[in-house]
Design a protein around this motif. Structure first.
Motif, PDB file in Angstrom:
ATOM      1  N   ALA A  32       0.828  -1.209   0.000  1.00 40.42           N
ATOM      2  CA  ALA A  32       0.000   0.000   0.000  1.00 40.42           C
ATOM      3  C   ALA A  32       0.860   1.256   0.000  1.00 40.42           C
ATOM      4  O   ALA A  32       0.582   2.214  -0.740  1.00 40.42           O
ATOM      5  CB  ALA A  32      -0.940  -0.003   1.209  1.00 40.42           C
ATOM      6  N   ALA A  33       1.913   1.272   0.801  1.00 43.53           N
ATOM      7  CA  ALA A  33       2.792   2.444   0.855  1.00 43.53           C
ATOM      8  C   ALA A  33       3.448   2.695  -0.495  1.00 43.53           C
ATOM      9  O   ALA A  33       3.514   3.851  -0.949  1.00 43.53           O
ATOM     10  CB  ALA A  33       3.850   2.255   1.941  1.00 43.53           C
ATOM     11  N   LEU A  34       3.926   1.644  -1.138  1.00 43.49           N
ATOM     12  CA  LEU A  34       4.543   1.812  -2.454  1.00 43.49           C
ATOM     13  C   LEU A  34       3.540   2.357  -3.466  1.00 43.49           C
ATOM     14  O   LEU A  34       3.865   3.224  -4.277  1.00 43.49           O
ATOM     15  CB  LEU A  34       5.133   0.489  -2.942  1.00 43.49           C
ATOM     16  CG  LEU A  34       6.386   0.027  -2.210  1.00 43.49           C
ATOM     17  CD1 LEU A  34       6.750  -1.395  -2.625  1.00 43.49           C
ATOM     18  CD2 LEU A  34       7.546   0.979  -2.481  1.00 43.49           C
ATOM     19  N   VAL A  35       2.318   1.850  -3.420  1.00 41.55           N
ATOM     20  CA  VAL A  35       1.282   2.334  -4.332  1.00 41.55           C
ATOM     21  C   VAL A  35       0.985   3.813  -4.063  1.00 41.55           C
ATOM     22  O   VAL A  35       0.838   4.606  -4.997  1.00 41.55           O
ATOM     23  CB  VAL A  35       0.004   1.474  -4.208  1.00 41.55           C
ATOM     24  CG1 VAL A  35      -1.174   2.124  -4.886  1.00 41.55           C
ATOM     25  CG2 VAL A  35       0.257   0.095  -4.797  1.00 41.55           C
ATOM     26  N   PHE A  36       0.913   4.203  -2.803  1.00 39.80           N
ATOM     27  CA  PHE A  36       0.608   5.602  -2.477  1.00 39.80           C
ATOM     28  C   PHE A  36       1.761   6.543  -2.831  1.00 39.80           C
ATOM     29  O   PHE A  36       1.534   7.667  -3.238  1.00 39.80           O
ATOM     30  CB  PHE A  36       0.253   5.753  -1.000  1.00 39.80           C
ATOM     31  CG  PHE A  36      -1.093   5.182  -0.651  1.00 39.80           C
ATOM     32  CD1 PHE A  36      -2.192   5.368  -1.464  1.00 39.80           C
ATOM     33  CD2 PHE A  36      -1.257   4.438   0.501  1.00 39.80           C
ATOM     34  CE1 PHE A  36      -3.436   4.831  -1.152  1.00 39.80           C
ATOM     35  CE2 PHE A  36      -2.479   3.896   0.837  1.00 39.80           C
ATOM     36  CZ  PHE A  36      -3.571   4.099   0.003  1.00 39.80           C
ATOM     37  N   PHE A  37       2.998   6.083  -2.678  1.00 35.12           N
ATOM     38  CA  PHE A  37       4.141   6.931  -3.006  1.00 35.12           C
ATOM     39  C   PHE A  37       4.348   7.059  -4.507  1.00 35.12           C
ATOM     40  O   PHE A  37       4.947   8.017  -4.966  1.00 35.12           O
ATOM     41  CB  PHE A  37       5.420   6.427  -2.333  1.00 35.12           C
ATOM     42  CG  PHE A  37       5.463   6.730  -0.869  1.00 35.12           C
ATOM     43  CD1 PHE A  37       5.391   8.038  -0.402  1.00 35.12           C
ATOM     44  CD2 PHE A  37       5.561   5.709   0.056  1.00 35.12           C
ATOM     45  CE1 PHE A  37       5.418   8.317   0.959  1.00 35.12           C
ATOM     46  CE2 PHE A  37       5.593   5.976   1.419  1.00 35.12           C
ATOM     47  CZ  PHE A  37       5.519   7.287   1.861  1.00 35.12           C
ATOM     48  N   TRP A  38       3.880   6.077  -5.270  1.00 35.27           N
ATOM     49  CA  TRP A  38       3.988   6.121  -6.735  1.00 35.27           C
ATOM     50  C   TRP A  38       2.622   5.899  -7.367  1.00 35.27           C
ATOM     51  O   TRP A  38       2.404   4.906  -8.060  1.00 35.27           O
ATOM     52  CB  TRP A  38       4.949   5.045  -7.229  1.00 35.27           C
ATOM     53  CG  TRP A  38       6.360   5.287  -6.838  1.00 35.27           C
ATOM     54  CD1 TRP A  38       7.055   6.444  -6.957  1.00 35.27           C
ATOM     55  CD2 TRP A  38       7.252   4.332  -6.267  1.00 35.27           C
ATOM     56  NE1 TRP A  38       8.328   6.280  -6.492  1.00 35.27           N
ATOM     57  CE2 TRP A  38       8.482   4.986  -6.055  1.00 35.27           C
ATOM     58  CE3 TRP A  38       7.148   2.993  -5.919  1.00 35.27           C
ATOM     59  CZ2 TRP A  38       9.578   4.351  -5.525  1.00 35.27           C
ATOM     60  CZ3 TRP A  38       8.235   2.365  -5.387  1.00 35.27           C
ATOM     61  CH2 TRP A  38       9.441   3.040  -5.194  1.00 35.27           C
ATOM     62  N   PHE A 166      -7.298  -0.695  -0.012  1.00 36.52           N
ATOM     63  CA  PHE A 166      -7.683  -2.045   0.404  1.00 36.52           C
ATOM     64  C   PHE A 166      -6.503  -2.778   1.036  1.00 36.52           C
ATOM     65  O   PHE A 166      -6.637  -3.400   2.084  1.00 36.52           O
ATOM     66  CB  PHE A 166      -8.235  -2.834  -0.788  1.00 36.52           C
ATOM     67  CG  PHE A 166      -8.555  -4.264  -0.452  1.00 36.52           C
ATOM     68  CD1 PHE A 166      -9.681  -4.568   0.293  1.00 36.52           C
ATOM     69  CD2 PHE A 166      -7.735  -5.299  -0.868  1.00 36.52           C
ATOM     70  CE1 PHE A 166      -9.983  -5.881   0.625  1.00 36.52           C
ATOM     71  CE2 PHE A 166      -8.022  -6.615  -0.554  1.00 36.52           C
ATOM     72  CZ  PHE A 166      -9.158  -6.903   0.197  1.00 36.52           C
ATOM     73  N   SER A 167      -5.332  -2.685   0.410  1.00 40.03           N
ATOM     74  CA  SER A 167      -4.145  -3.366   0.940  1.00 40.03           C
ATOM     75  C   SER A 167      -3.757  -2.819   2.305  1.00 40.03           C
ATOM     76  O   SER A 167      -3.397  -3.579   3.201  1.00 40.03           O
ATOM     77  CB  SER A 167      -2.974  -3.217  -0.024  1.00 40.03           C
ATOM     78  OG  SER A 167      -3.264  -3.850  -1.235  1.00 40.03           O
ATOM     79  N   GLY A 168      -3.806  -1.503   2.458  1.00 39.37           N
ATOM     80  CA  GLY A 168      -3.483  -0.901   3.750  1.00 39.37           C
ATOM     81  C   GLY A 168      -4.446  -1.347   4.842  1.00 39.37           C
ATOM     82  O   GLY A 168      -4.030  -1.667   5.965  1.00 39.37           O
ATOM     83  N   MET A 169      -5.736  -1.380   4.511  1.00 43.77           N
ATOM     84  CA  MET A 169      -6.732  -1.824   5.493  1.00 43.77           C
ATOM     85  C   MET A 169      -6.552  -3.297   5.831  1.00 43.77           C
ATOM     86  O   MET A 169      -6.650  -3.695   6.994  1.00 43.77           O
ATOM     87  CB  MET A 169      -8.142  -1.549   4.966  1.00 43.77           C
ATOM     88  CG  MET A 169      -8.475  -0.066   4.918  1.00 43.77           C
ATOM     89  SD  MET A 169     -10.039   0.316   4.107  1.00 43.77           S
ATOM     90  CE  MET A 169     -11.199  -0.622   5.065  1.00 43.77           C
TER      91      MET A 169
END
Length: 183
Positions: A32-38, A166-169
């Motif tokens: 999730a973090a990687l998706v949010f940063f990119w 979804f991944s973060g949750m």
């Protein structure tokens, strides 16, 4: 004692294998973090990133199924791990094709694993005081999978954000359940 109780359940697996939920939760949050940063990832990069997450999650689940002691629900864990490994293998073998259908692949994976979680939640409801957490997780995964399936023609960037949320949750829920089992 019923046959189900003699077999054990996911609470036995989770409490007997503390790293499972912790590592699966950390992998989901890292994804999730990687998706949010990119958020402007190219489709092929998202395919590789998701395949990596799916492979790690599947292998961790299989490791617990293989190493689990008496009472480990090996079939349930095998199916969960198999879904992740199969999705990863598909994405790594044909990333361009999967990129076109990634929404549908993620949708099927989420719905399938959600149904397995609902099944296991029903099996443990009499044995585990807070088994409703697994039920909520399963319902959330099924709803996410069906929502993606019904609305798969939205913008790619919206899909990336939905997948990250979804991944973060999911990762937070895994870590929460692990903390609950530990304490």
């Amino acid at each position: 004692m019923t046959a189900d109780r003699e077999e054990g359940g996911p609470e036995t697996v989770a409490s007997g294998n503390p790293p499972l939920l912790k590592w699966r939760g950390m992998a989901a949050i890292a994804f999730a973090a990687l998706v949010f940063f990119w958020p402007h990832l190219a489709a092929v990069h998202l395919v590789y990133l998701w395949a990596t997450y799916s492979l790690v999650d599947g292998l961790l689940t299989w490791a617990v199924a293989v190493r689990g002691g008496p009472g480990t629900p090996r079939i349930w864990l095998g199916l969960m791990g198999g879904a992740g490994v199969a999705c990863a293998a598909t994405a790594l073998v044909a990333p361009d094709a999967v990129g076109r259908y990634l929404v549908l692949l993620v949708s099927a994976w989420a719905a399938f694993t959600g149904v397995l979680q609902l099944w296991i939640a029903l099996k443990i409801r009499a044995e585990v005081e807070r088994g409703w957490i697994v039920l909520v997780d399963g319902l959330g995964a099924v709803a996410f999978g069906l929502g993606l399936l019904l609305c798969y023609r939205f913008e790619f960037e919206a899909f990336v954000w939905m997948l990250g949320i979804f991944s973060g949750m999911l990762g937070a829920l895994f870590l929460l359940v692990q903390a609950w089992l530990d304490g």
